[in-house]
Design a protein around this motif. Structure first.
Motif, PDB file in Angstrom:
ATOM      1  N   GLY A   1       0.837  -1.188   0.000  1.00 13.68           N
ATOM      2  CA  GLY A   1       0.000   0.000   0.000  1.00 13.68           C
ATOM      3  C   GLY A   1       0.875   1.242   0.000  1.00 13.68           C
ATOM      4  O   GLY A   1       2.110   1.143   0.068  1.00 13.68           O
ATOM      5  N   PRO A   2       0.275   2.413  -0.073  1.00 15.74           N
ATOM      6  CA  PRO A   2       1.054   3.654  -0.145  1.00 15.74           C
ATOM      7  C   PRO A   2       2.045   3.835   1.012  1.00 15.74           C
ATOM      8  O   PRO A   2       3.212   4.152   0.782  1.00 15.74           O
ATOM      9  CB  PRO A   2      -0.011   4.747  -0.146  1.00 15.74           C
ATOM     10  CG  PRO A   2      -1.226   4.092  -0.683  1.00 15.74           C
ATOM     11  CD  PRO A   2      -1.168   2.682  -0.212  1.00 15.74           C
ATOM     12  N   LEU A   3       1.596   3.625   2.250  1.00 16.63           N
ATOM     13  CA  LEU A   3       2.516   3.806   3.376  1.00 16.63           C
ATOM     14  C   LEU A   3       3.597   2.737   3.408  1.00 16.63           C
ATOM     15  O   LEU A   3       4.734   3.010   3.803  1.00 16.63           O
ATOM     16  CB  LEU A   3       1.757   3.846   4.703  1.00 16.63           C
ATOM     17  CG  LEU A   3       1.083   5.170   5.025  1.00 16.63           C
ATOM     18  CD1 LEU A   3       0.295   5.077   6.322  1.00 16.63           C
ATOM     19  CD2 LEU A   3       2.086   6.310   5.095  1.00 16.63           C
ATOM     20  N   GLU A   4       3.267   1.534   2.990  1.00 17.24           N
ATOM     21  CA  GLU A   4       4.280   0.481   2.939  1.00 17.24           C
ATOM     22  C   GLU A   4       5.315   0.806   1.854  1.00 17.24           C
ATOM     23  O   GLU A   4       6.506   0.537   2.023  1.00 17.24           O
ATOM     24  CB  GLU A   4       3.648  -0.885   2.693  1.00 17.24           C
ATOM     25  CG  GLU A   4       4.627  -2.033   2.748  1.00 17.24           C
ATOM     26  CD  GLU A   4       5.435  -2.157   4.045  1.00 17.24           C
ATOM     27  OE1 GLU A   4       6.599  -2.607   3.969  1.00 17.24           O
ATOM     28  OE2 GLU A   4       4.935  -1.804   5.118  1.00 17.24           O
ATOM     29  N   ALA A   5       4.898   1.390   0.750  1.00 11.56           N
ATOM     30  CA  ALA A   5       5.846   1.802  -0.292  1.00 11.56           C
ATOM     31  C   ALA A   5       6.767   2.901   0.235  1.00 11.56           C
ATOM     32  O   ALA A   5       7.974   2.903  -0.040  1.00 11.56           O
ATOM     33  CB  ALA A   5       5.098   2.279  -1.531  1.00 11.56           C
ATOM     34  N   VAL A   6       6.202   3.826   1.013  1.00 15.81           N
ATOM     35  CA  VAL A   6       7.022   4.881   1.634  1.00 15.81           C
ATOM     36  C   VAL A   6       7.989   4.251   2.630  1.00 15.81           C
ATOM     37  O   VAL A   6       9.166   4.625   2.682  1.00 15.81           O
ATOM     38  CB  VAL A   6       6.121   5.943   2.310  1.00 15.81           C
ATOM     39  CG1 VAL A   6       6.923   6.867   3.190  1.00 15.81           C
ATOM     40  CG2 VAL A   6       5.364   6.737   1.238  1.00 15.81           C
ATOM     41  N   ALA A   7       7.529   3.282   3.414  1.00 14.69           N
ATOM     42  CA  ALA A   7       8.409   2.591   4.357  1.00 14.69           C
ATOM     43  C   ALA A   7       9.552   1.904   3.613  1.00 14.69           C
ATOM     44  O   ALA A   7      10.703   1.912   4.074  1.00 14.69           O
ATOM     45  CB  ALA A   7       7.618   1.579   5.184  1.00 14.69           C
ATOM     46  N   HIS A   8       9.244   1.344   2.462  1.00 16.48           N
ATOM     47  CA  HIS A   8      10.273   0.705   1.625  1.00 16.48           C
ATOM     48  C   HIS A   8      11.337   1.740   1.229  1.00 16.48           C
ATOM     49  O   HIS A   8      12.534   1.451   1.242  1.00 16.48           O
ATOM     50  CB  HIS A   8       9.593   0.098   0.390  1.00 16.48           C
ATOM     51  CG  HIS A   8      10.460  -0.796  -0.409  1.00 16.48           C
ATOM     52  ND1 HIS A   8      11.195  -0.357  -1.485  1.00 16.48           N
ATOM     53  CD2 HIS A   8      10.718  -2.119  -0.297  1.00 16.48           C
ATOM     54  CE1 HIS A   8      11.869  -1.354  -2.004  1.00 16.48           C
ATOM     55  NE2 HIS A   8      11.589  -2.446  -1.300  1.00 16.48           N
ATOM     56  N   ALA A   9      10.891   2.939   0.902  1.00 15.34           N
ATOM     57  CA  ALA A   9      11.832   4.012   0.540  1.00 15.34           C
ATOM     58  C   ALA A   9      12.677   4.428   1.742  1.00 15.34           C
ATOM     59  O   ALA A   9      13.886   4.670   1.607  1.00 15.34           O
ATOM     60  CB  ALA A   9      11.067   5.210  -0.017  1.00 15.34           C
ATOM     61  N   LEU A  10      12.071   4.506   2.913  1.00 15.72           N
ATOM     62  CA  LEU A  10      12.830   4.866   4.116  1.00 15.72           C
ATOM     63  C   LEU A  10      13.864   3.793   4.457  1.00 15.72           C
ATOM     64  O   LEU A  10      14.965   4.109   4.921  1.00 15.72           O
ATOM     65  CB  LEU A  10      11.881   5.110   5.291  1.00 15.72           C
ATOM     66  CG  LEU A  10      10.951   6.313   5.136  1.00 15.72           C
ATOM     67  CD1 LEU A  10       9.982   6.394   6.317  1.00 15.72           C
ATOM     68  CD2 LEU A  10      11.727   7.610   4.982  1.00 15.72           C
ATOM     69  N   ASP A  11      13.521   2.535   4.209  1.00 14.94           N
ATOM     70  CA  ASP A  11      14.492   1.450   4.389  1.00 14.94           C
ATOM     71  C   ASP A  11      15.705   1.663   3.484  1.00 14.94           C
ATOM     72  O   ASP A  11      16.857   1.509   3.901  1.00 14.94           O
ATOM     73  CB  ASP A  11      13.870   0.090   4.063  1.00 14.94           C
ATOM     74  CG  ASP A  11      12.904  -0.401   5.121  1.00 14.94           C
ATOM     75  OD1 ASP A  11      12.954   0.071   6.273  1.00 14.94           O
ATOM     76  OD2 ASP A  11      12.081  -1.287   4.775  1.00 14.94           O
TER      77      ASP A  11
END
Length: 189
Positions: free
Chosen positions: A77-87
């Protein structure tokens, strides 16, 4: 240092931070930085447009976050994609090897209003990059904007937490926890 030594960008950045801390940002010139690094002025301009670029780079973090957002699993989802970027930012930017440099950089920025303004503009560009990457994933614009803004807030909180730790904690893990905390706090709004 001999002029032929490798890692000119790193040497220039460290010399700049040393001089900014000693003399202040305004009182440091490109020539001062190059001399401190043991390099020529032309070498400085081969790597950086001006002395601000030593602190702000050339948009590589924007590209990293956009690419990592786009590369998140299709089911994210959108927040999980953002979390992927933060990783990804944690693996490539906010590493334990760069912790001291990043803290010194932040101190220089905090001491100068012009640089704080530039940092704020850079953060807006980071958010825009994540919004664009989320929209390319098919996320509606408003949802993309909210997810990117929450991601940026989580990143700021994570940076504060990460920079205050000495245990060598992973930025990505701290960022994911910050994102969870931000998301949980919206339930109270």
């Amino acid at each position: 240092m001999a002029r032929w030594e490798p890692n000119a960008p790193e040497r220039l950045a460290n010399a700049a931070l040393d001089l900014f801390a000693e003399r202040g940002y305004e009182n440091t010139t490109v020539i001062d930085i190059a001399q401190r690094a043991g390099l020529a002025k032309t070498t400085f301009f081969r790597h950086f447009q001006d002395k601000r670029e030593v602190l702000f780079g050339r948009g590589t973090v924007n590209e990293l976050l956009a690419e990592a957002t786009a590369a998140a699993p299709a089911t994210a989802g959108p927040l999980e994609a953002v979390a992927h970027a933060l990783d990804a930012a944690g693996r490539q930017v906010f590493t334990s090897e760069r912790r001291e440099f990043i803290a010194r950089r932040q101190a220089v920025i905090a001491a100068n209003p012009e640089l704080r303004e530039r940092e704020a503009l850079k953060n807006l560009a980071l958010i825009a990059s994540m919004v664009d990457a989320l929209k390319r994933r098919g996320v509606p614009e408003l949802t993309a904007r909210v997810a990117a803004e929450l991601g940026a807030l989580a990143s700021t909180i994570a940076y504060e937490r990460w920079s205050q730790t000495t245990a060598g904690e992973d930025f990505g893990e701290i960022a994911r926890q910050a994102l969870d905390d931000v998301q949980a706090s919206t339930a109270f709004c």
